[in-house]
Design a protein around this motif. Structure first.
Motif: not given
Lengths: 431, 388
Positions: B24-32, B49-52, B95-96, B205-212
């Motif tokens: 879902x996080x990947x789909x939210x913004x192209x290029x992620x 740090x690379x925004x990935x 997706x990786x 879960x913390x190892x799968x979902x976005x940081x925030x």
């Protein structure tokens, strides 16, 4: 059992190795200090440049295995709390210590004055020497050799090893021996190493001849003995490999096949490449399964665990520490899976093998993890069939002779069928 | 959010082998992009740090049938890599953009090469952790490795990572580590309020979902643990040692706790706690990250033990730090690091008169009765006769 037939170089090899074990048995009386280390990444020249004696626990374990004595050692180690799941070399070694540290030739082995943990190509090495440190209460020097994750040794990785040699290992050896490193002496030894390596490579490459004058796996383990133990960098080592090479060249001239424990094998029906170590506890029985069928192993990866020389590496005396660092990184199990596949493909093609056999040993994840993929990839790239056998290094519980023999024969029959234009596919064999 | 909602969120992510949150996080913004990493320790902050998106790859546990993965591994190799391969060949990891394989053991090491053969179009890297700990030797090596990783992650995302991005990424991970440590401290002090099955799922879960998202949920969980007090039971306080790579099935964790044990320290998902201090980001952040590794990591079998008596002391030290009464050695079958370490650790425990039990599991173990009986007897013995 029939009398074992040996040629001159084999007799010399036996004398060298047993003489070396003799020297170990009197090391304490002779005032010699002892460094335990591992075959992959062994720094024999450096150790011997300080007049120290190397001891290689894997060699002890496999020699005991060949004498069918490791089964009890392993059971003893398991009774003492070591898992049935882990490396049997380690357990055989620990069992041997509990039994009084008598070496495979029946003479006592000296305790280590230093454990040189050449951390090359095998995770278990780290644990092995952590365990031995507890047994012997002696110092350890960890020499971390980076893995070839990208299939090469980068300059940074080489420099990292050189730094460790300079800052940790050499000072430790100087302290132990009471001598400063004599770089000229080390260079002289490295010159001798390269000479012996040239001859060893010539011996291995002789298997391109038809028939092959050597068996590069079962016979090969004898050929690597001096090189991988204590004789790299010595005149005795040079003399042995010179003699061996001359004998092999003579065999080619005479059109002879490999020498086996039962004499010359002159009818070469199958040419195979082997991946992985052989089984040690039933070594001769295992070998016999091959030579009885006229199957010769023309190239093997196991004989490169103590150094891969046939793709050009030689010890370079002009860069002593750098060359030692590069040597450590070049050992077979320090190479990544794609590189191992490339090597096997090259062997199958250059040695014109009919197929290849993988002996997957339970003990050794460094070798075994990934071998089923290796099997498929080498088959795909060469179009030649592979066979997959499972056994172990020195645990006799994992060698099922009847099953392995049956499957090996089936595999060889399949190769014959292929020659006749039949269907080809891989064969997996379990004990 | 209340506890049930947070735990439900964690459980949903833990159970989700399609990695929906990451997708879902990947789909939210192209290029992620997302980059996976295997146990035990990988510097995930550089991916961040690379925004990935860093994604922990822990196999499929007991929630996936291994059909094709078994064709890649012999029976005497642990379960984790076959289930990782199963996830991969069934498209669940497609997706990786890349994957990192740390120097945990020879199985994960060789999987790095298998990955290169199986997915030549994907980025993969073997992450060779330093085993020399001198600043100018192992420190230089590890700094070099990390800088290469920084370079590679920059290439993967399409532009170099700046120093500011690195400082921010590592700083974020400092906050993350601090929060995880708080959670562990809370559990150590009030295990009745922080059941390990909940904490474990939260970290998974913390190892799968976005940081925030993780930071928000983890903080929320910590807050509800303060409010939502539960009554302590007369359980035995235990530490669980050896489950740092292939993870135990959740049922095993629950079984230990239901058998009368409070887990007050463990090795589960230890990569989240591998560095024991924050990284100083005021100067050269990569160098600081490297030097923190050299000097401030947990004791773990994937790293060479420099102290000759270190293995023997470790169980006692951990036991006292956690105020525990006994140790459970729980290792995956065929796990070289855990099983080769175990005799040294057990000898140390015996030397100090520490009570312990041992067993093995696989990530897909489905029968827990034997563990229940063993852990239950162990707990009873501790309660009846103390730590003898």
């Amino acid at each position: 059992m029939s009398t074992v037939v040996r040629d001159q170089s084999q007799e010399l090899q036996k004398q060298l190795i047993s003489g070396y074990f003799d020297s170990l048995s009197t090391a304490n009386e002779d005032g010699k200090k002892v460094v335990y280390t591992f075959v992959p990444g062994n720094l024999t020249e450096l150790i011997r440049a300080f007049d120290l004696l190397p001891v290689l626990p894997e060699i002890n374990a496999l020699q005991y295995g060949m004498r069918q004595k490791t089964g009890q050692f392993i059971l003893d180690a398991e009774k003492a709390g070591h898992s049935e799941d882990v490396c049997t070399y380690v357990k055989a070694d620990l069992g041997m210590i509990r039994a009084g540290n008598i070496g495979p030739t029946g003479k006592k082995l000296p305790k280590p004055d230093l454990l040189l943990l050449s951390y090359t190509g095998c995770y278990t090495f780290m644990k092995w020497f952590e365990l031995l440190r507890e047994e012997y209460q002696c110092p350890v020097v960890m020499l971390h050799v980076p893995y070839q994750g990208d299939g090469k040794i980068s300059p940074a990785h080489r420099d990292y090893v050189v730094q460790q040699l300079k800052e940790k290992l050499i000072p430790a050896l100087e302290e132990l021996s009471g001598k400063k490193l004599d770089e000229d002496r080390l260079k002289e030894m490295l010159k001798l190493s390269a000479m012996a390596e040239d001859d060893l490579v010539a011996v291995f490459q002789s298997a391109k001849a038809k028939p092959s004058p050597i068996d590069a796996w079962f016979g090969g383990v004898y050929y690597i003995g001096p090189m991988f133990t204590a004789f790299r960098g010595t005149q005795a080592g040079v003399d042995y490999y010179k003699l061996l090479r001359a004998e092999v060249e003579e065999r080619i001239r005479l059109g002879k096949g490999p020498i086996t424990p039962e004499g010359d094998m002159n009818q070469e029906r199958f040419r195979l490449v082997a991946e992985g170590p052989p089984n040690w506890t039933s070594f001769r029985e295992f070998w016999k399964m091959f030579y009885d069928e006229g199957a010769t192993v023309v190239a093997s990866t196991y004989t490169k665990v103590g150094g891969t020389y046939d793709f050009g590496f030689r010890h370079d005396y002009t860069r002593p520490l750098e060359t030692l660092a590069e040597y450590c990184g070049e050992c077979y199990t320090n190479r990544n899976v794609p590189t191992r596949i490339d090597m096997l493909v090259k062997y199958v093609e250059e040695y014109e093998a009919d197929g290849f056999i993988i002996n997957s040993v339970k003990s050794c994840n460094s070798f075994s993890a990934g071998q089923l993929l290796i099997l498929r990839e080498v088959e795909r790239r060469t179009g030649r069939p592979g066979a997959f056998i499972e056994s172990d290094l020195v645990d006799p519980r994992y060698f099922s002779a009847a099953n392995i023999k049956n499957r090996l024969e089936s595999y060889l029959q399949m190769i014959e069928a292929r020659r006749a234009g039949g269907h080809v596919s891989g064969l997996e064999v379990s004990p | 959010m209340n506890r049930a909602e947070i735990v439900a969120w964690a459980e949903a992510n833990y159970l989700d082998l399609e990695f929906t949150a990451a997708r879902r996080w990947l789909a939210e913004e192209p290029g992620r992009k997302a980059v996976g990493f295997l146990p035990v320790y990988a510097p995930a902050e550089i991916i961040h740090a690379a925004g990935m998106l860093p994604v922990g790859i822990h196999g499929g546990g007991d929630r996936i049938d291994i059909i094709r993965g078994d064709a890649y591994y012999q029976s005497y190799i642990c379960h984790l890599p076959r289930s990782v391969v199963e996830l991969a060949v069934t498209g669940r990891l497609d997706f990786l953009t890349g994957a990192l394989f740390p120097s945990t053991c020879d199985v994960i090491r060789n999987l790095s090469g298998m990955w290169k053969v199986m997915y030549p179009e994907k980025y993969s890297r073997y992450v060779d952790l330093p085993q020399d700990f001198a600043k100018g030797v192992g420190g230089d090596f590890w700094t070099h490795e990390l800088r290469e990783l920084v370079h590679d992650m920059g290439e993967l995302r399409g532009s170099p990572i700046t120093e500011d991005e690195l400082r921010k990424g590592i700083g974020d991970w400092n906050r993350r580590r601090a929060l995880v440590r708080k959670l562990y401290a809370k559990r150590r002090d009030e295990p009745h309020n922080v059941p390990t099955d909940e904490l474990y799922q939260l970290l998974r879960a913390g190892e799968i979902v976005p940081f925030e998202e993780f930071m928000t949920m983890a903080q929320a969980y910590l807050d509800v643990c303060d409010k939502d007090g539960r009554r302590p039971r007369d359980n035995a306080r235990v530490i669980v040692i050896g489950a740092f790579c292939e993870q135990p099935p959740l049922g095993l964790i629950r079984t230990i706790e239901r058998a009368g044990c409070y887990i007050v320290d463990d090795d589960f998902l230890i990569g989240n706690r591998f560095l024991t201090r924050e990284v100083d980001c005021s100067g050269d952040a990569v160098r600081a990250l490297a030097e923190t590794f050299l000097n401030h990591t947990v004791a773990n079998p994937i790293v060479y033990e420099r102290d000759a008596d270190g293995k023997k002391k470790l169980v006692g030290e951990r036991l006292r730090a956690a105020r525990a009464e006994g140790a459970i050695f729980s290792a995956p079958s065929f796990c070289d690091p855990a099983l080769l370490d175990r005799p040294m650790l057990q000898a140390g425990a015996a030397r100090e008169g520490i009570s312990f039990i041992s067993f093995k599991y696989a990530e897909n173990t489905g029968q827990f009765q034997q563990f229940r009986e063993q852990a239950g007897t162990f707990s009873d013995a501790i309660k009846l006769w103390g730590n003898v």
